[in-house]
Write an enzyme that holds these catalytic residues in place. Sequence first.
Site, PDB file in Angstrom:
ATOM      1  N   LYS A 213       0.685  -1.192   0.192  1.00  0.00           N
ATOM      2  CA  LYS A 213      -0.025  -0.146  -0.036  1.00  0.00           C
ATOM      3  C   LYS A 213       1.008   1.142  -0.085  1.00  0.00           C
ATOM      4  O   LYS A 213       1.652   1.331   0.705  1.00  0.00           O
ATOM      5  CB  LYS A 213      -0.901  -0.103   1.382  1.00  0.00           C
TER       6      LYS A 213
ATOM      7  N   THR B 297      -4.519  -4.577   1.162  1.00  0.00           N
ATOM      8  CA  THR B 297      -3.694  -3.521   1.696  1.00  0.00           C
ATOM      9  C   THR B 297      -4.660  -2.317   2.155  1.00  0.00           C
ATOM     10  O   THR B 297      -4.099  -1.658   2.896  1.00  0.00           O
ATOM     11  CB  THR B 297      -3.197  -2.739   0.042  1.00  0.00           C
TER      12      THR B 297
END
Length: 306
Positions: free
Chosen positions: A5, A65
């Site tokens: 992420k 994520t």
Amino acid sequence: MNYGKEQVAVYRTYANPLEGVRTIPESSFDGRDNILFGLEVRVQFEGEEFLPSFSEADNTTVVATDSMKNFVLHQAGEYEGATAEGFLHFVGTEFLETYPHVEAVTMSATEYPFDERPVPGDDGFDPSDLVFRVSDDESAFGEIYLEREGDELRFEEQTSGVTEIELVKVKENSFTGYVQDEYTTLPEREDRALYISLDVFWTYSDPEDALGDEPQRYVPAEQVRDIAQVVFHEVNSNSIQDLIYQIGLRVLERYPQLESVNFEANNRTWIEVRDDLDGDAKVLREPPRPTGYQQFSMDRSDLEEQ
């Protein structure tokens, strides 16, 4: 093979202050209150357990994520340190302890700069402890790499930095003696204004020093920025290459705990339009694209050769 992420914006008010840093002649920086502490974080997971998610569409081991984002935001409230690198190490360690199938994690972040604003006080103006300006100035950078080795976590790689330093020196810079051939149209300049954009990165001999747990051994981005501007002021350089080399020598001289320093510079020097004015006055314009750039790495051996 990795995934993660990025662009996770996290803000913490009233984080622990950075205190006890060693001062240097080039800078007045001796710490920061961290009343407002903000980062844009990037998380990267590695591990063979994630292969089925790529090859078989099997998400059994995948940490979403979005969950990574929430994890980072939560840990901002748990972190008790005072530096970006320390926060990244803290969160990375928590990731590996929470998810045992993750083999390694890279955590990086750019720190959001905030400026104190002056407000009237009893004896003139004092910095407000409530109001801050969101700044477009240079930003501190940090990256750490943690990997699992058996039952232990290894921390042997880090990079710290300060990015988007922009400086203009109006005179006492030159650019002469370069190759002259049929492709050369750029005139030599014995004295020119010089506008540079500069990113500086450094590594420690002991990565633990990057975390700020021993403030005397921590290298603040603010001090490295100040070294760059002081050396720029002092040195009459004949090229940007010469300038960044002199900055690198000064950084290594001031911080014996550093192993290396790396530069990425961009030449944004304005073009002279008129130089027939009185004294040192000139009229200049923006340069056309493309622009020149320089990259350079130094370590302690460069300092020892001086």
